[in-house]
Design a protein around this motif. Structure first.
Motif, PDB file in Angstrom:
ATOM      1  N   TRP A 115     -11.701 -39.731 -36.366  1.00  9.75           N
ATOM      2  CA  TRP A 115     -11.150 -39.106 -37.029  1.00  9.75           C
ATOM      3  C   TRP A 115     -11.335 -37.435 -35.744  1.00  9.75           C
ATOM      4  O   TRP A 115     -10.635 -36.376 -36.356  1.00  9.75           O
ATOM      5  N   THR A 116     -12.027 -37.506 -34.935  1.00  5.55           N
ATOM      6  CA  THR A 116     -11.704 -36.706 -33.549  1.00  5.55           C
ATOM      7  C   THR A 116     -10.569 -37.482 -32.643  1.00  5.55           C
ATOM      8  O   THR A 116     -10.438 -36.886 -31.550  1.00  5.55           O
ATOM      9  N   GLY A 117      -9.917 -38.336 -33.359  1.00  7.59           N
ATOM     10  CA  GLY A 117      -8.297 -38.559 -32.394  1.00  7.59           C
ATOM     11  C   GLY A 117      -8.445 -40.359 -32.077  1.00  7.59           C
ATOM     12  O   GLY A 117      -9.567 -41.032 -32.061  1.00  7.59           O
ATOM     13  N   PRO A 118      -7.495 -40.850 -32.149  1.00 13.61           N
ATOM     14  CA  PRO A 118      -7.297 -42.780 -32.029  1.00 13.61           C
ATOM     15  C   PRO A 118      -8.280 -43.234 -30.870  1.00 13.61           C
ATOM     16  O   PRO A 118      -8.286 -42.743 -29.874  1.00 13.61           O
ATOM     17  N   ALA A 119      -9.133 -43.926 -31.233  1.00 11.01           N
ATOM     18  CA  ALA A 119      -9.437 -44.409 -30.417  1.00 11.01           C
ATOM     19  C   ALA A 119     -10.315 -43.766 -29.676  1.00 11.01           C
ATOM     20  O   ALA A 119     -10.986 -44.039 -27.954  1.00 11.01           O
ATOM     21  N   SER A 120     -10.637 -42.927 -29.715  1.00 10.92           N
ATOM     22  CA  SER A 120     -11.509 -41.502 -28.780  1.00 10.92           C
ATOM     23  C   SER A 120     -12.886 -42.065 -28.434  1.00 10.92           C
ATOM     24  O   SER A 120     -13.565 -41.395 -27.627  1.00 10.92           O
ATOM     25  N   ALA A 121     -13.563 -42.603 -28.720  1.00  8.19           N
ATOM     26  CA  ALA A 121     -14.785 -43.249 -28.222  1.00  8.19           C
ATOM     27  C   ALA A 121     -15.175 -43.922 -27.215  1.00  8.19           C
ATOM     28  O   ALA A 121     -15.754 -44.897 -26.679  1.00  8.19           O
ATOM     29  N   THR A 122     -13.543 -44.279 -27.108  1.00  8.42           N
ATOM     30  CA  THR A 122     -13.448 -45.289 -25.606  1.00  8.42           C
ATOM     31  C   THR A 122     -12.811 -44.841 -24.132  1.00  8.42           C
ATOM     32  O   THR A 122     -12.559 -43.329 -24.444  1.00  8.42           O
ATOM     33  N   LEU A 123     -12.687 -45.132 -22.996  1.00  8.68           N
ATOM     34  CA  LEU A 123     -12.592 -44.867 -22.350  1.00  8.68           C
ATOM     35  C   LEU A 123     -10.809 -43.913 -22.253  1.00  8.68           C
ATOM     36  O   LEU A 123     -10.902 -43.068 -21.601  1.00  8.68           O
ATOM     37  N   VAL A 124     -10.045 -44.935 -22.301  1.00 13.43           N
ATOM     38  CA  VAL A 124      -9.150 -44.515 -22.569  1.00 13.43           C
ATOM     39  C   VAL A 124      -8.545 -43.540 -23.817  1.00 13.43           C
ATOM     40  O   VAL A 124      -7.979 -42.614 -23.307  1.00 13.43           O
ATOM     41  N   GLY A 125      -9.262 -43.276 -24.734  1.00  8.85           N
ATOM     42  CA  GLY A 125      -8.938 -43.057 -25.704  1.00  8.85           C
ATOM     43  C   GLY A 125      -9.535 -42.005 -25.216  1.00  8.85           C
ATOM     44  O   GLY A 125      -8.812 -40.549 -25.967  1.00  8.85           O
ATOM     45  N   ALA A 126     -10.837 -41.455 -25.038  1.00  7.84           N
ATOM     46  CA  ALA A 126     -11.586 -39.897 -24.302  1.00  7.84           C
ATOM     47  C   ALA A 126     -10.657 -39.392 -23.924  1.00  7.84           C
ATOM     48  O   ALA A 126     -10.672 -38.008 -24.079  1.00  7.84           O
ATOM     49  N   GLY A 127      -9.959 -39.589 -23.062  1.00  7.54           N
ATOM     50  CA  GLY A 127      -8.788 -39.208 -21.990  1.00  7.54           C
ATOM     51  C   GLY A 127      -7.853 -38.551 -22.233  1.00  7.54           C
ATOM     52  O   GLY A 127      -6.879 -37.623 -22.305  1.00  7.54           O
ATOM     53  N   ARG A 128      -7.219 -39.161 -23.514  1.00  7.39           N
ATOM     54  CA  ARG A 128      -6.112 -38.825 -24.220  1.00  7.39           C
ATOM     55  C   ARG A 128      -6.003 -37.400 -25.118  1.00  7.39           C
ATOM     56  O   ARG A 128      -5.492 -36.832 -24.668  1.00  7.39           O
ATOM     57  N   THR A 129      -7.139 -37.339 -26.180  1.00  9.41           N
ATOM     58  CA  THR A 129      -7.830 -37.194 -26.647  1.00  9.41           C
ATOM     59  C   THR A 129      -7.909 -35.111 -26.167  1.00  9.41           C
ATOM     60  O   THR A 129      -8.173 -34.523 -26.075  1.00  9.41           O
ATOM     61  N   ALA A 130      -8.794 -35.517 -24.477  1.00  9.27           N
ATOM     62  CA  ALA A 130      -9.231 -35.227 -23.910  1.00  9.27           C
ATOM     63  C   ALA A 130      -8.485 -33.934 -23.388  1.00  9.27           C
ATOM     64  O   ALA A 130      -8.661 -32.698 -22.982  1.00  9.27           O
ATOM     65  N   LYS A 131      -6.950 -34.241 -22.824  1.00  8.77           N
ATOM     66  CA  LYS A 131      -5.344 -34.067 -22.912  1.00  8.77           C
ATOM     67  C   LYS A 131      -5.496 -32.965 -22.932  1.00  8.77           C
ATOM     68  O   LYS A 131      -5.033 -31.983 -23.062  1.00  8.77           O
ATOM     69  N   ALA A 132      -5.561 -33.429 -24.745  1.00 14.11           N
ATOM     70  CA  ALA A 132      -4.415 -32.979 -26.259  1.00 14.11           C
ATOM     71  C   ALA A 132      -5.208 -31.601 -25.596  1.00 14.11           C
ATOM     72  O   ALA A 132      -5.012 -30.180 -26.356  1.00 14.11           O
ATOM     73  N   THR A 133      -6.952 -31.051 -25.775  1.00 17.88           N
ATOM     74  CA  THR A 133      -7.687 -30.720 -26.032  1.00 17.88           C
ATOM     75  C   THR A 133      -7.723 -29.039 -25.368  1.00 17.88           C
ATOM     76  O   THR A 133      -8.019 -28.042 -26.091  1.00 17.88           O
ATOM     77  N   VAL A 134      -7.675 -29.991 -23.433  1.00 18.79           N
ATOM     78  CA  VAL A 134      -7.587 -28.143 -22.876  1.00 18.79           C
ATOM     79  C   VAL A 134      -6.311 -27.710 -23.064  1.00 18.79           C
ATOM     80  O   VAL A 134      -6.495 -26.533 -22.955  1.00 18.79           O
ATOM     81  N   ALA A 135      -4.743 -28.746 -23.038  1.00 21.99           N
ATOM     82  CA  ALA A 135      -3.973 -27.945 -23.391  1.00 21.99           C
ATOM     83  C   ALA A 135      -4.131 -26.621 -24.670  1.00 21.99           C
ATOM     84  O   ALA A 135      -3.799 -26.213 -24.196  1.00 21.99           O
ATOM     85  N   ASP A 136      -4.834 -27.184 -25.745  1.00 18.47           N
ATOM     86  CA  ASP A 136      -4.852 -26.259 -27.000  1.00 18.47           C
ATOM     87  C   ASP A 136      -5.741 -25.000 -26.372  1.00 18.47           C
ATOM     88  O   ASP A 136      -5.316 -23.707 -26.806  1.00 18.47           O
ATOM     89  N   ILE A 137      -6.991 -24.950 -25.444  1.00 22.37           N
ATOM     90  CA  ILE A 137      -7.831 -24.754 -25.419  1.00 22.37           C
ATOM     91  C   ILE A 137      -7.119 -23.184 -24.202  1.00 22.37           C
ATOM     92  O   ILE A 137      -7.290 -22.020 -24.169  1.00 22.37           O
ATOM     93  N   THR A 138      -6.205 -23.773 -23.322  1.00 25.49           N
ATOM     94  CA  THR A 138      -5.863 -23.073 -21.955  1.00 25.49           C
ATOM     95  C   THR A 138      -4.345 -22.075 -22.690  1.00 25.49           C
ATOM     96  O   THR A 138      -4.120 -21.174 -22.307  1.00 25.49           O
ATOM     97  N   SER A 139      -3.516 -22.546 -23.853  1.00 21.99           N
ATOM     98  CA  SER A 139      -2.530 -21.969 -24.771  1.00 21.99           C
ATOM     99  C   SER A 139      -2.996 -21.088 -24.900  1.00 21.99           C
ATOM    100  O   SER A 139      -2.713 -19.813 -25.492  1.00 21.99           O
ATOM    101  N   ARG A 140      -4.395 -20.757 -25.322  1.00 24.21           N
ATOM    102  CA  ARG A 140      -4.771 -19.897 -26.812  1.00 24.21           C
ATOM    103  C   ARG A 140      -5.581 -19.050 -25.633  1.00 24.21           C
ATOM    104  O   ARG A 140      -5.577 -17.342 -25.374  1.00 24.21           O
ATOM    105  N   LEU A 141      -6.468 -19.575 -24.432  1.00 25.64           N
ATOM    106  CA  LEU A 141      -6.755 -18.262 -23.382  1.00 25.64           C
ATOM    107  C   LEU A 141      -6.006 -16.956 -22.402  1.00 25.64           C
ATOM    108  O   LEU A 141      -5.792 -16.514 -22.509  1.00 25.64           O
ATOM    109  N   ARG A 142      -5.264 -18.220 -22.330  1.00 24.39           N
ATOM    110  CA  ARG A 142      -3.586 -17.531 -21.576  1.00 24.39           C
ATOM    111  C   ARG A 142      -2.692 -16.350 -22.930  1.00 24.39           C
ATOM    112  O   ARG A 142      -1.853 -15.872 -22.132  1.00 24.39           O
ATOM    113  N   GLY A 143      -2.653 -16.970 -24.064  1.00 19.52           N
ATOM    114  CA  GLY A 143      -1.836 -16.902 -24.453  1.00 19.52           C
ATOM    115  C   GLY A 143      -2.412 -15.105 -25.450  1.00 19.52           C
ATOM    116  O   GLY A 143      -1.166 -14.102 -26.414  1.00 19.52           O
TER     117      GLY A 143
END
Length: 357
Positions: free
Chosen positions: A329-357
């Motif tokens: 529910w927080t991203g496909p396979a987000s509770a795994t090592l590989v999946g955590a990295g994938r959802t982390a990338k999208a999360t930080v991208a969203d935060i960065t765009s908001r901070l710089r927007g």
């Protein structure tokens, strides 16, 4: 400053992003926060790196070889003599990963509450309070084991323990053990306990086994295609239990036969709906976990009823809060090592765009 019923003595600092939890999801998001050049802190309640991997049972292993189980930026080294790395090897990798990227982790720091503080969120801990523009909760589930409320649970005179308390089968030698659960933990624990004890496996639904040639490599591939919007089913369509070597060996011994869930516990064992009883000395509840969200009670009014609404990983209740690594529910396979990295990338991208927007 009041932290629920606790009084914080000081403001520990302020930052763009405060990450609660320093396990695999917390480190994955730290990697991207560092790359984005954001001011951040990772607050981890444990005394050492490694997250939940520090607490698994002795024989716990990854489902896939090391090269298929990395966080982003640096591959996991192979473990000599082991096709599937042990939990200890994963802990060593996470420790080295944290050091390699000089991630800003403060530990041990226990977060008691995250609450609104004007334009920021106050992260209140046992070591002061942090003021952050955004908070990423990555506390996982290990600290919140789930045991179903079965009638008679308090009557049983034997031993009851959850997956979190299980270490090795030796403590059950020669005993009668009931193992409850239809997932990987139950199957793997059954495989080793059944070697030295009289083990009975009980599941709520018939167990679903994956094909022998499916391991973490296939699962991550399926999850990646699903995350990208590809056609076909997800990981759950393949089954619930990965046929790692120990589980295949248990199948060869004909012990992978589960009985339906019992209706209640008695003082001496378990009783099914038809009145049949089975005495036992111990019950191992391999019945999963719930997300560790107590610190978010003031921001997520419905979490105790299992109602956590998100858009991607961003909370619908407060757009300054993100939840990472708790499951699909927080991203496909987000509770795994590989999946955590994938959802982390999208999360930080969203935060960065908001901070710089």
């Amino acid at each position: 400053m009041i932290c629920g019923r606790r009084r914080c003595r000081s403001v520990a600092g302020s930052c763009d992003v405060a990450v609660v939890g320093g396990g695999q999801a917390g480190l994955a998001v730290g990697y991207y926060l560092r790359r984005a050049g954001l001011d951040y802190v990772i607050l981890d309640g444990q005394s050492q790196p490694g997250g939940a991997w520090r607490h698994g049972w002795n024989s716990l292993r990854l489902f896939s070889p090391a090269e298929y189980s990395p966080l982003l930026g640096w591959g996991m080294p192979r473990q000599e003599g082991e096709e599937f790395p042990t939990a200890g090897h994963v802990v060593d990798y996470l420790r080295a990963y944290e050091q390699r990227y000089d991630l800003r982790v403060r530990r041990p720091v226990r977060v008691h509450e995250v609450r609104r503080a004007g334009e920021r969120l106050a992260v209140q801990t046992d070591d002061g309070s942090w003021l952050a523009r955004y908070v990423i909760s990555a506390t996982g589930t290990w600290e919140c084991p789930y045991v179903p409320d079965i009638p008679g649970r308090d009557e049983f005179a034997g031993r009851q323990l959850h997956t979190v308390n299980y270490t090795s089968p030796e403590q059950f030698r020669g005993q009668r053990v009931v193992i409850v659960g239809g997932g990987n933990s139950a199957a793997q624990i059954l495989a080793e306990v059944s070697r030295i004890a009289e083990a009975t496996w009980v599941t709520l639904r018939p167990a679903r086994f994956m094909p022998d040639d499916v391991d973490g490599r296939v699962l991550f591939g399926v999850a990646t295609r699903k995350a990208a919007g590809g056609a076909g089913g997800g990981v759950s369509d393949l089954g619930d239990i990965v046929m790692v070597p120990s589980v295949r060996e248990a199948r060869d011994r004909a012990v992978l036969h589960a009985r339906p869930m019992f209706a209640r516990l008695t003082d001496r064992g378990v009783r099914w709906a038809d009145g049949a009883e089975q005495p036992c000395d111990a019950i191992i509840w391999c019945t999963g976990f719930q997300p560790n969200l107590t610190h978010l009670a003031s921001l997520l009014p419905g979490w105790r009823q299992g109602e956590v609404a998100t858009e991607g990983t961003r909370s619908v209740d407060d757009s300054r809060l993100y939840l990472l690594g708790y499951g699909d529910w927080t991203g496909p396979a987000s509770a795994t090592l590989v999946g955590a990295g994938r959802t982390a990338k999208a999360t930080v991208a969203d935060i960065t765009s908001r901070l710089r927007g």
